[in-house]
Design a protein around this motif. Structure first.
Motif, PDB file in Angstrom:
ATOM      1  N   VAL A 277       0.851  -1.189   0.000  1.00 44.85           N
ATOM      2  CA  VAL A 277       0.000   0.000   0.000  1.00 44.85           C
ATOM      3  C   VAL A 277       0.884   1.234   0.000  1.00 44.85           C
ATOM      4  O   VAL A 277       1.946   1.266   0.625  1.00 44.85           O
ATOM      5  CB  VAL A 277      -0.969  -0.014   1.215  1.00 44.85           C
ATOM      6  CG1 VAL A 277      -0.218   0.081   2.534  1.00 44.85           C
ATOM      7  CG2 VAL A 277      -2.008   1.105   1.096  1.00 44.85           C
ATOM      8  N   HIS A 278       0.445   2.240  -0.723  1.00 44.70           N
ATOM      9  CA  HIS A 278       1.181   3.500  -0.801  1.00 44.70           C
ATOM     10  C   HIS A 278       0.815   4.422   0.362  1.00 44.70           C
ATOM     11  O   HIS A 278      -0.329   4.439   0.812  1.00 44.70           O
ATOM     12  CB  HIS A 278       0.826   4.245  -2.097  1.00 44.70           C
ATOM     13  CG  HIS A 278       1.433   3.656  -3.327  1.00 44.70           C
ATOM     14  ND1 HIS A 278       1.699   4.396  -4.457  1.00 44.70           N
ATOM     15  CD2 HIS A 278       1.852   2.392  -3.607  1.00 44.70           C
ATOM     16  CE1 HIS A 278       2.238   3.616  -5.380  1.00 44.70           C
ATOM     17  NE2 HIS A 278       2.332   2.411  -4.896  1.00 44.70           N
ATOM     18  N   GLY A 279       1.779   5.185   0.810  1.00 46.55           N
ATOM     19  CA  GLY A 279       1.520   6.266   1.753  1.00 46.55           C
ATOM     20  C   GLY A 279       1.025   5.816   3.103  1.00 46.55           C
ATOM     21  O   GLY A 279       0.418   6.616   3.827  1.00 46.55           O
ATOM     22  N   ASN A 280       1.268   4.557   3.450  1.00 56.29           N
ATOM     23  CA  ASN A 280       0.756   4.061   4.720  1.00 56.29           C
ATOM     24  C   ASN A 280       1.490   2.791   5.129  1.00 56.29           C
ATOM     25  O   ASN A 280       2.210   2.191   4.321  1.00 56.29           O
ATOM     26  CB  ASN A 280      -0.753   3.782   4.610  1.00 56.29           C
ATOM     27  CG  ASN A 280      -1.475   4.013   5.930  1.00 56.29           C
ATOM     28  OD1 ASN A 280      -0.859   4.156   6.981  1.00 56.29           O
ATOM     29  ND2 ASN A 280      -2.796   4.042   5.871  1.00 56.29           N
ATOM     30  N   ASP A 298       4.660  -2.078   5.104  1.00 54.05           N
ATOM     31  CA  ASP A 298       3.827  -1.620   3.988  1.00 54.05           C
ATOM     32  C   ASP A 298       3.785  -2.643   2.851  1.00 54.05           C
ATOM     33  O   ASP A 298       3.170  -2.408   1.823  1.00 54.05           O
ATOM     34  CB  ASP A 298       4.294  -0.255   3.470  1.00 54.05           C
ATOM     35  CG  ASP A 298       5.695  -0.288   2.887  1.00 54.05           C
ATOM     36  OD1 ASP A 298       6.296  -1.392   2.782  1.00 54.05           O
ATOM     37  OD2 ASP A 298       6.210   0.789   2.531  1.00 54.05           O
ATOM     38  N   PHE A 314      -5.831   5.540   7.541  1.00 58.02           N
ATOM     39  CA  PHE A 314      -5.246   6.526   6.633  1.00 58.02           C
ATOM     40  C   PHE A 314      -5.365   7.909   7.277  1.00 58.02           C
ATOM     41  O   PHE A 314      -6.473   8.420   7.403  1.00 58.02           O
ATOM     42  CB  PHE A 314      -5.970   6.518   5.289  1.00 58.02           C
ATOM     43  CG  PHE A 314      -5.733   5.273   4.475  1.00 58.02           C
ATOM     44  CD1 PHE A 314      -4.699   5.228   3.544  1.00 58.02           C
ATOM     45  CD2 PHE A 314      -6.533   4.152   4.640  1.00 58.02           C
ATOM     46  CE1 PHE A 314      -4.477   4.081   2.792  1.00 58.02           C
ATOM     47  CE2 PHE A 314      -6.316   3.011   3.888  1.00 58.02           C
ATOM     48  CZ  PHE A 314      -5.285   2.973   2.967  1.00 58.02           C
ATOM     49  N   LYS A 319      -5.940   9.807  -2.696  1.00 61.05           N
ATOM     50  CA  LYS A 319      -5.922   8.491  -3.334  1.00 61.05           C
ATOM     51  C   LYS A 319      -4.576   7.807  -3.103  1.00 61.05           C
ATOM     52  O   LYS A 319      -3.526   8.415  -3.288  1.00 61.05           O
ATOM     53  CB  LYS A 319      -6.197   8.637  -4.841  1.00 61.05           C
ATOM     54  CG  LYS A 319      -7.642   9.042  -5.130  1.00 61.05           C
ATOM     55  CD  LYS A 319      -7.885   9.278  -6.611  1.00 61.05           C
ATOM     56  CE  LYS A 319      -8.024   7.993  -7.369  1.00 61.05           C
ATOM     57  NZ  LYS A 319      -8.388   8.234  -8.791  1.00 61.05           N
ATOM     58  N   TYR A 320      -4.649   6.566  -2.701  1.00 57.11           N
ATOM     59  CA  TYR A 320      -3.448   5.787  -2.402  1.00 57.11           C
ATOM     60  C   TYR A 320      -3.520   4.462  -3.146  1.00 57.11           C
ATOM     61  O   TYR A 320      -4.478   3.699  -2.982  1.00 57.11           O
ATOM     62  CB  TYR A 320      -3.331   5.544  -0.895  1.00 57.11           C
ATOM     63  CG  TYR A 320      -3.201   6.844  -0.138  1.00 57.11           C
ATOM     64  CD1 TYR A 320      -1.968   7.461   0.017  1.00 57.11           C
ATOM     65  CD2 TYR A 320      -4.337   7.494   0.353  1.00 57.11           C
ATOM     66  CE1 TYR A 320      -1.856   8.681   0.669  1.00 57.11           C
ATOM     67  CE2 TYR A 320      -4.232   8.717   1.008  1.00 57.11           C
ATOM     68  CZ  TYR A 320      -2.982   9.299   1.153  1.00 57.11           C
ATOM     69  OH  TYR A 320      -2.872  10.500   1.782  1.00 57.11           O
ATOM     70  N   PHE A 337      -6.896   1.471  -6.141  1.00 60.67           N
ATOM     71  CA  PHE A 337      -6.764   2.660  -5.303  1.00 60.67           C
ATOM     72  C   PHE A 337      -7.652   2.573  -4.070  1.00 60.67           C
ATOM     73  O   PHE A 337      -8.783   2.086  -4.151  1.00 60.67           O
ATOM     74  CB  PHE A 337      -7.220   3.921  -6.066  1.00 60.67           C
ATOM     75  CG  PHE A 337      -6.168   4.584  -6.892  1.00 60.67           C
ATOM     76  CD1 PHE A 337      -5.080   5.206  -6.281  1.00 60.67           C
ATOM     77  CD2 PHE A 337      -6.259   4.614  -8.267  1.00 60.67           C
ATOM     78  CE1 PHE A 337      -4.104   5.836  -7.036  1.00 60.67           C
ATOM     79  CE2 PHE A 337      -5.295   5.243  -9.036  1.00 60.67           C
ATOM     80  CZ  PHE A 337      -4.215   5.861  -8.422  1.00 60.67           C
TER      81      PHE A 337
END
Ligand SMILES: [Cu+2]
Length: 342
Positions: A277-280, A298, A314, A319-320, A337
């Motif tokens: 997962v992106h950004g988390n 991640d 989040f 959007k991730y 996403f």
């Protein structure tokens, strides 16, 4: 699956998904080499090939299921109280042969459970008595084989208990709901790889006696489609049935709300799958059989049959992406996403 030239001999399905892959790929990098490879005459690009149209999605209504609904669709069956006070939980599961549009213009002749890929997410609580009434409406012999702790005759394999269930026949599998955790079930008839690759699998959740904390819960089944039936790999990769679906319809979640993903890998033919997962970051509970997280990460990897629970919040809207951290799989459908809002 590592030889691009072999891939492009595989026919219409791949040619059709090249455009999709290209659309998704631009989010990851800017060199769509595979997507630009030549398409053999008569496949995909020709008049007799499937008609891929950029921006189009599959016909979910014709398919009879939509991954957006599959995501949060938990089948609790029906319950009754046994004389000893215990809960008896029962489900009806049927096998059938269904043509599914897996990418725009690409039809896959699937073997399904409850007419969808993946099959249902059966959910219960530890300690209950479970009965799964299985009816084979397919043209092929099948079984249901559950992961869990149960007697040999309820294992859903040839030669034990009811054994192989022939077309038109039925059986009932009965066993205790144990251990708590995140499990799966699938057909166990040979050639096993094909029966699984055709779509005969589902998720089996056994909740702990004391429920997990409230959360926005969802199921993600990672799988693929070997559209050429050569048994050597997959031409499409997906979560919950349709490649790229959550690119078109992001998974909508609330900022700071606990998100719990029941993540299952049933991918046939390829040895390893993964989730990133992106950004988390997320807490990971392998097989869901312990209430303590084993990792804060991640990215996790799963072999076939492995599964685990991912929990995350989040903190920022927006959007991730989430996708297989095997770029090849991501480019062929395994990406989507989250869309986070207040
Ligand atoms: Cu089968």
């Amino acid at each position: 699956m590592n030889d691009p030239s072999r891939r492009f001999l595989l026919g219409g399905a791949l040619a059709s998904t090249a455009g999709l892959a290209l659309a998704g790929r631009s989010l990851l990098d800017a060199s769509p080499a595979k997507a630009q490879a030549p398409v053999p005459a008569g496949h995909g690009g020709g008049a007799d090939g499937p008609t891929f149209r950029i921006g189009q999605t599959v016909d979910h209504t014709a398919n009879g299921f939509n991954p957006t609904q599959v995501l949060r669709d938990f089948d609790y069956g029906t319950t009754t109280r046994l004389p000893d006070g215990r809960t008896l939980r029962e489900w009806e599961v049927f096998a059938s042969d269904e043509d599914i549009e897996v990418a725009p213009g690409v039809t896959f002749p699937a073997w399904t459970l409850n007419a969808r890929v993946p099959g249902p997410t059966l959910r219960c609580r530890e300690g209950e008595l479970l009965r799964v009434h299985f009816r084979n409406g397919s043209e092929h012999p099948h079984t249901l084989h559950f992961h869990g702790i149960h007697p040999a005759e309820m294992d859903g394999i040839a030669g034990l208990g009811a054994g192989i269930i022939q077309p038109g026949q039925s059986t009932t599998y009965e066993f205790d709901a144990t251990p708590f955790g995140l499990h799966l079930f699938h057909c166990h008839v040979g050639p096993l790889a094909e029966h699984i690759a055709r779509g005969m699998y589902g998720t089996f959740i056994v909740d702990p006696p004391t429920p997990r904390p409230p959360a926005d819960e969802m199921v993600m089944v990672m799988h693929g489609y070997n559209t050429t039936f050569d048994g050597e790999g997959n031409q499409l990769y997906a979560v919950n049935g349709i490649p790229f679906h959550y690119m078109h319809e992001p998974v909508r979640v609330k900022r700071n709300e606990l998100v719990r993903i029941y993540l299952v890998n049933v991918l046939e033919y390829d040895p390893i799958n993964s989730f990133h997962v992106h950004g988390n970051f997320f807490d990971y509970y392998p097989t869901g059989t312990r209430l303590q997280s084993s990792e804060f990460t991640d990215t996790i990897v799963q072999g076939q049959g492995q599964r685990g629970i991912c929990e995350m919040r989040f903190p920022h809207p927006g959007k991730y992406m989430f996708h297989a951290h095997k770029t090849e799989f991501a480019e062929l459908g395994w990406m989507g996403f989250f869309e986070v809002s207040d």
